[in-house]
Design an enzyme around this catalytic site. Sequence first.
Site, short mmCIF file in Angstrom:
data_model
loop_
_atom_site.label_atom_id
_atom_site.label_comp_id
_atom_site.label_asym_id
_atom_site.label_seq_id
_atom_site.Cartn_x
_atom_site.Cartn_y
_atom_site.Cartn_z
N LYS A 1 -12.09 69.82 -4.02
CA LYS A 1 -12.00 69.08 -2.74
C LYS A 1 -12.79 69.77 -1.64
O LYS A 1 -12.77 70.99 -1.52
CB LYS A 1 -10.53 68.91 -2.35
CG LYS A 1 -9.82 67.95 -3.31
CD LYS A 1 -8.44 67.62 -2.89
CE LYS A 1 -8.41 66.53 -1.84
NZ LYS A 1 -7.04 66.14 -1.49
N LYS B 1 -15.42 66.04 -15.05
CA LYS B 1 -14.71 65.55 -16.25
C LYS B 1 -15.45 65.99 -17.50
O LYS B 1 -16.68 66.04 -17.51
CB LYS B 1 -14.70 64.02 -16.25
CG LYS B 1 -14.10 63.40 -15.03
CD LYS B 1 -14.30 61.88 -15.01
CE LYS B 1 -13.70 61.32 -13.74
NZ LYS B 1 -14.01 59.90 -13.56
N LEU C 1 -4.80 63.96 -10.45
CA LEU C 1 -5.79 64.94 -10.90
C LEU C 1 -5.40 66.31 -10.35
O LEU C 1 -4.96 66.40 -9.21
CB LEU C 1 -7.15 64.61 -10.31
CG LEU C 1 -8.10 63.68 -11.03
CD1 LEU C 1 -9.39 63.55 -10.26
CD2 LEU C 1 -8.40 64.23 -12.43
N TYR D 1 -14.43 54.19 -12.24
CA TYR D 1 -14.82 55.46 -12.83
C TYR D 1 -14.07 55.85 -14.10
O TYR D 1 -14.23 56.97 -14.56
CB TYR D 1 -14.70 56.59 -11.81
CG TYR D 1 -13.40 56.59 -11.01
CD1 TYR D 1 -12.17 56.80 -11.62
CD2 TYR D 1 -13.43 56.37 -9.63
CE1 TYR D 1 -11.00 56.79 -10.91
CE2 TYR D 1 -12.25 56.36 -8.89
CZ TYR D 1 -11.03 56.57 -9.54
OH TYR D 1 -9.88 56.56 -8.82
N ASP E 1 -12.59 58.54 -1.42
CA ASP E 1 -11.33 58.64 -0.70
C ASP E 1 -10.80 57.25 -0.38
O ASP E 1 -11.08 56.68 0.68
CB ASP E 1 -11.54 59.46 0.58
CG ASP E 1 -10.23 60.01 1.10
OD1 ASP E 1 -9.22 59.90 0.38
OD2 ASP E 1 -10.22 60.56 2.22
N GLU F 1 -18.89 63.67 -10.63
CA GLU F 1 -18.92 62.44 -9.84
C GLU F 1 -18.35 62.67 -8.45
O GLU F 1 -17.63 63.64 -8.24
CB GLU F 1 -18.03 61.38 -10.52
CG GLU F 1 -18.42 61.10 -11.93
CD GLU F 1 -17.29 60.41 -12.72
OE1 GLU F 1 -16.37 59.88 -12.10
OE2 GLU F 1 -17.38 60.45 -13.95
N CYS G 1 -4.79 51.82 39.76
CA CYS G 1 -4.03 51.26 40.88
C CYS G 1 -3.31 52.33 41.70
O CYS G 1 -2.69 52.01 42.71
CB CYS G 1 -3.04 50.20 40.38
SG CYS G 1 -1.68 50.89 39.45
N GLU H 1 5.26 68.23 7.30
CA GLU H 1 6.59 67.89 7.86
C GLU H 1 7.36 66.98 6.90
O GLU H 1 8.55 67.18 6.65
CB GLU H 1 6.43 67.15 9.19
CG GLU H 1 5.99 68.04 10.33
CD GLU H 1 5.53 67.22 11.54
OE1 GLU H 1 5.83 67.64 12.65
OE2 GLU H 1 4.86 66.18 11.34
N LYS I 1 -15.77 62.11 -5.53
CA LYS I 1 -14.36 61.73 -5.43
C LYS I 1 -14.24 60.81 -4.22
O LYS I 1 -14.40 61.24 -3.08
CB LYS I 1 -13.48 62.97 -5.28
CG LYS I 1 -12.01 62.68 -5.20
CD LYS I 1 -11.21 63.92 -5.52
CE LYS I 1 -9.81 63.92 -4.96
NZ LYS I 1 -9.10 62.69 -4.81
N CYS J 1 -2.12 56.51 38.38
CA CYS J 1 -2.95 55.61 37.59
C CYS J 1 -4.37 55.62 38.16
O CYS J 1 -4.54 55.38 39.37
CB CYS J 1 -2.38 54.20 37.64
SG CYS J 1 -3.46 52.97 36.88
N CYS K 1 -1.17 46.24 38.29
CA CYS K 1 -2.31 47.12 38.00
C CYS K 1 -3.47 46.27 37.47
O CYS K 1 -3.35 45.64 36.41
CB CYS K 1 -1.88 48.17 36.97
SG CYS K 1 -3.22 49.23 36.44
N CYS L 1 1.22 53.67 33.08
CA CYS L 1 1.26 53.15 34.43
C CYS L 1 2.34 52.07 34.42
O CYS L 1 2.24 51.09 33.69
CB CYS L 1 -0.09 52.55 34.82
SG CYS L 1 0.03 51.56 36.32
S1 IVH Z 1 -10.79 60.18 -12.52
C1 IVH Z 1 -6.63 60.46 -15.17
N1 IVH Z 1 -12.78 59.97 -10.85
O1 IVH Z 1 -8.61 60.80 -6.91
C2 IVH Z 1 -7.23 60.57 -13.78
N2 IVH Z 1 -10.58 59.89 -9.95
O2 IVH Z 1 -6.73 62.91 -6.24
C3 IVH Z 1 -8.57 59.93 -13.73
N3 IVH Z 1 -10.50 59.51 -7.51
O3 IVH Z 1 -6.05 59.76 -9.07
C4 IVH Z 1 -9.10 59.94 -12.37
N4 IVH Z 1 -12.68 59.40 -7.20
O4 IVH Z 1 -7.36 57.93 -7.59
C5 IVH Z 1 -11.44 60.00 -10.98
N5 IVH Z 1 -14.67 59.74 -9.52
C6 IVH Z 1 -13.34 59.77 -9.64
C7 IVH Z 1 -12.47 59.62 -8.53
C8 IVH Z 1 -11.09 59.70 -8.73
C9 IVH Z 1 -11.49 59.33 -6.62
C10 IVH Z 1 -9.07 59.50 -7.16
C11 IVH Z 1 -8.15 58.93 -8.21
C12 IVH Z 1 -7.30 60.11 -8.60
C13 IVH Z 1 -7.27 60.87 -7.32
C14 IVH Z 1 -6.80 62.29 -7.49
#
Ligand code: IVH
Length: 713
Positions: free
Chosen positions: A323, A299, A84, A236, A117, A113, A420, A36, A115, A417, A441, A435
């Site tokens: 992802k 990487k 990324l 990282y 959140d 590695e 009450c 949205e 990722k 409710c 209440c 309510c």
């Molecule tokens: S490397 C030049 N490694 O995910 C970019 N990023 O959705 C180098 N993130 O911008 C990023 N875990 O904020 C890298 N093991 C990991 C990560 C990671 C989470 C995040 C990071 C990135 C975003 C992209």
Amino acid sequence: MEKSQAYLRIQELRGIIEEANRLYYKENAPTLSDYEFDMLLKELEKLEKENPEYAAADSPTAKVGSDLRKEFDQYPHRYPMLSLGNTYDISEVQAFADRVAKGIGDSFTYSCELKFDGTAICLTYRDGKLFRALTRGDGTVGDDVTRNVKHISNIPQELECPAGFVPGDGRRQPWPKEFEIRGEIYMPWAAFDRLNEERVKDEEQPFANPRNAASGSLKLIDSRMVAERGLECTLYHMLGEDLPFRTHQEALEAASEWGLPVSDKRRICSNINEIEEFINYWDTERKNLPYATDGIVIKVNELPYQAQLGYTAKAPRWAVAYKFKAEQALTKLLSIDYQVGRTGAVTPVANLEPVQLSGTVVKRASLHNADQMEILDIHIGDYVYVEKGGEIIPKITGVELSKRGTDVVLPHFPEKCPDCGTTLVKDEEEAKSFCPNSTGCPTQIKGRLVHFLSRKAMNVIAGDATIEQLFNKALVWNVADFYELTKEHLLMLDGWKDKSAERFLKSISESRKVPFERVLYALGIRYVGETTAKSVARHFGDIDAIAGASVETLLEVEDVGQVIADSIWEYFNDQANMEIVRRLKDAGLQFAVKGEDVELSDKLKGMTIVISGNFSISRDQMKALITAHGGKNSGSISGKTAFLLAGEKAGPEKLKKAEGLGIRVIGEQEFLQEIIGTASEKNTKGPAAKEAPNDSASNETKDHNEEFTGTLF
Ligand code: IVH
């Protein structure tokens, strides 16, 4: 579309998008789905393109994706902070591998590695000490959150010497003189659940997911509160000039030896099969991790190859993110409870057959409201999908119709409710049922009483059972009644003895010292959580100013939007509430900000002031100084701005706007001299900073106050 219509729609869209951004970034309570939001932004972009005369530098289209906040100082990133490329499809990981091989041949390895959140952070270490922490911001400039980052326990402020390092072996120190290391600040599930539980209890909007909770917490104005949020960091990506590493893995290993938090959940892979193995392993195993992950980052490991591949405008060519799809569990819906909260909102809560999800056992889940139940076409006895990280945690996202039995029962949202019996009213905008019997209440009354005494409010030692007893004996009906309780009253309660009664009365008595901002929070005004109460209290100074404020004036407070402003106004325009406030005042509670935050003069009364740039004191101290002299702070310049207080490196945009509108621009010295002239008549002590003050900075304020005499305005 006619010009005038386009203009109106542009203004409207900017308003909606800015409010959505504010809710997302500042209150971390997104109201629009990503989809949205993107659609509105696209519409605005299109209209601005078609009507270039209405384009504006401060339009949300010109600052997409930025989480910069005016409360923080900003610094440029030495190396841009990019994003990324990402995919949900393993075949695209193969395509990435092919592209890489085309660029650098086939004698390279991958670092795979997790990722994490969370929210991205960039730490700079100079001479082994944490020098600065910047958020991603807009990728070019980040918010300086160093002070907050210092409250994150696994981020070292000083690096450690690795075992085996011999001082004096020719190398002065085991780490580069200056380097950057980037990573993620995240909130582990346990801290996230705890925080949201508290927020739900306080009837504040829970954080949508740990990522929002982490970025919201990292950007708290009061850095002391950051420590309570349980944030953690994982790093990282190291950057710097002439780093002595051949591979990314070597850099991470060194970082780990220096005491920096680096995840050990990584693997060097040589081909796509190994990458896939790693992905599949963690797609299952991540459910047992104590924090949220949303994918795997792949990487190129060798740094010269990374350099060779380089970057596109948005992302590195040497990395990609795979992802994971949202994590779900399937379980049976056993029954639905309809819970009445302190503010009267009735929420359906599902009781589930216990199921494992993201490392915890889920037994209950929110169903939001009647509309949501209808959309899902949910029946008791259905098999339902639960997800963590939804708006209310965890949430039911769907029904598995293929598993529906013949004995399922359609639930009915109550019309009355459940406590009450009053007929519920529906707030169409929020799709919530309330309510309306707020003063009669029992659940709402008891909810308000419990909230009032809670730790973060008046901090009176009393369990829910005590409040239940007091209420059932009709000794306490509203919060002001607590201060009229006597020992005789308490001894009427089952199981109460002299000692317990005295302890309770002592605790009640001590609560008279609780600062105003917490008293304001304790009143339980809808949507006024701890942080909002703090901003409102400090902005207005005392309860009478708040009670007398118009919605428009309330909107001038940092972090206060329309919904909160309306709610505060409604509270104070209700006679019954004002009567409670009057009785609490008589009982001796704090109804004005105290001591350091005291009003120094009213020389800035009625003036709205915008500050920009750096000053010899922190920006928060400067804002506090303005408030203490009766002025109001505002983030943006408008016709109503009295003047722009410009420090070093004041924003060129703001200066230009002030000039355009003919608004006076004042420097720090001029401002301080003029103010202090009046301050010294009343009080020579400066206001304290909003945040945990850096001692030297707060002394500076004091010095200014004592040093300058003169008059202003
Ligand atoms: S490397 C030049 N490694 O995910 C970019 N990023 O959705 C180098 N993130 O911008 C990023 N875990 O904020 C890298 N093991 C990991 C990560 C990671 C989470 C995040 C990071 C990135 C975003 C992209």
